[in-house]
Design a protein around this motif. Structure first.
Motif, short mmCIF file in Angstrom:
data_model
loop_
_atom_site.label_atom_id
_atom_site.label_comp_id
_atom_site.label_asym_id
_atom_site.label_seq_id
_atom_site.Cartn_x
_atom_site.Cartn_y
_atom_site.Cartn_z
N MET A 268 -101.25 -49.00 -23.95
CA MET A 268 -101.12 -47.55 -24.09
C MET A 268 -101.75 -47.07 -25.40
N VAL A 269 -102.11 -45.83 -25.42
CA VAL A 269 -102.77 -45.25 -26.58
C VAL A 269 -101.78 -45.09 -27.73
N GLN A 270 -102.25 -45.36 -28.94
CA GLN A 270 -101.43 -45.19 -30.13
C GLN A 270 -101.63 -43.79 -30.71
N TYR A 271 -100.79 -43.45 -31.68
CA TYR A 271 -100.77 -42.10 -32.22
C TYR A 271 -100.96 -42.11 -33.73
N ARG A 272 -101.51 -41.02 -34.24
CA ARG A 272 -101.73 -40.86 -35.67
C ARG A 272 -101.32 -39.45 -36.08
#
Length: 337
Positions: free
Chosen positions: A1-5
């Motif tokens: 899954m995509v990570q967040y910043r």
């Protein structure tokens, strides 16, 4: 899954791979395909979507609004932009005047089917409108709850500094810039990134694959593939021209064994590379088919070691363009309408 910043010096988290719809929605693909692609993005963990009123002359916003209808609004981050001519393109249908900003945000919210956007961005710098007028209008947009944060696109280091100072005086946050950035196009590294780091401004970068050149599908000494972006004037063909020299295409082919060594495809390597820069909050990607995103999102969370980064630089050599003076030529000297 995509990570967040985190986006800039704010508490807003965004998906580090963000879906944009510049040349896809209401242009390259059918509405049904666009909606399926947005659903695939959501399934992959992408919650951040970037558009602009000028894309397909407002139609791209409408398609995105329909694609996101029924989703939990609090679970999304929706970005749009203002500056370029829209509608009948009259004298006030462009730029960053107070009149155009307010008419544009109201139109964008209506087309997107939402009461607010997380980020409202100045698509370029307007040399014909006093910056104080522009920033006051943005402050009022925020106070009215129509946008939570303000960003810009392709502003120079000096413009960012001036805009940031006015935003502070007016009581809102300028948290992002949206420039072109890729392995091949690094003009923001000299001035824009250091200034942004100082000010707490993140980059949301477009064209991390250099308009598709970093996919490796354009081969030296060969005609460009039929149906590719390089053949479609409506899809930004002029943006790709600078990368279609044989010496550039030969250098890109030298990246293939480096990508294979770290278990990535060339597109994944290109996206992972921009995300190694800590000032980059997100890489903007486009997709014309849902299955493209399944490959793209595998670049999220990848760490490239120093040896790999050095090998990339050695493979590309002198074809990398990094002159910071180029940032001063992007915003038009005069409005386009």
């Amino acid at each position: 899954m995509v990570q967040y910043r985190y986006l800039g010096n704010s508490g807003l988290k965004i998906s580090e791979i963000t879906l944009g719809n510049w040349v896809t929605h209401a242009s390259q693909v059918s509405d049904d395909a666009a909606i399926a692609t947005v659903q695939a993005a959501l399934d992959a963990g992408i919650t951040t979507f970037d558009t602009a009123d000028v894309y397909a002359n407002t139609a791209a916003e409408s398609v995105l609004g329909r694609a996101l209808a029924g989703q939990r609004r609090e679970g999304l981050e929706i970005f749009t932009k203002v500056y370029f001519p829209v509608g009948p393109k009259g004298p006030n249908d462009t730029g960053l005047s107070r009149k155009h900003i307010f008419e544009s945000i109201n139109g964008s919210l209506r087309r997107l089917g939402t009461d607010y956007v997380e980020l409202y961005q100045a698509h370029r710098y307007d040399h014909e409108t006093p910056l104080e007028e522009t920033m006051q209008a943005f402050a009022d947009v925020v106070r009215q709850g129509k946008a939570l944060y303000i960003g810009v696109s392709e502003w120079t280091a000096e413009q960012l500094r001036e805009g940031h100072a006015l935003a502070q005086q007016l009581g809102f946050q300028l948290i992002s810039n949206q420039p072109q950035y890729s392995m091949l196009w690094r003009v923001i590294e000299g001035k824009v990134v250091p200034t942004s780091e100082e000010l707490g401004i993140s980059q949301i970068v477009w064209s991390p694959m250099a308009q598709g050149v970093l996919s490796g599908k354009y081969l030296p000494g060969r005609p460009v593939p039929a149906g590719s972006r390089a053949t479609d004037e409506k899809s930004g063909a002029h943006f790709i021209e600078k990368f279609l020299r044989d010496e550039v295409l030969e250098a890109v082919q030298r990246l293939a064994p480096i990508a294979a060594e770290v278990g990535l495809t060339l597109p994944q390597l290109a996206i992972a590379w921009v995300l190694q820069n800590p000032n980059i909050a997100a890489a903007l990607v486009g997709a014309s088919r849902p299955e493209q995103l399944a490959d793209t999102v595998k670049a999220s969370g990848v760490t490239l070691d120093a040896g790999t980064l050095a090998a990339i630089d050695a493979a590309l050599g002198e074809v990398v363009y990094s002159d910071p003076e180029d940032t001063y030529t992007v915003s038009p000297a005069r409005r386009l309408a």
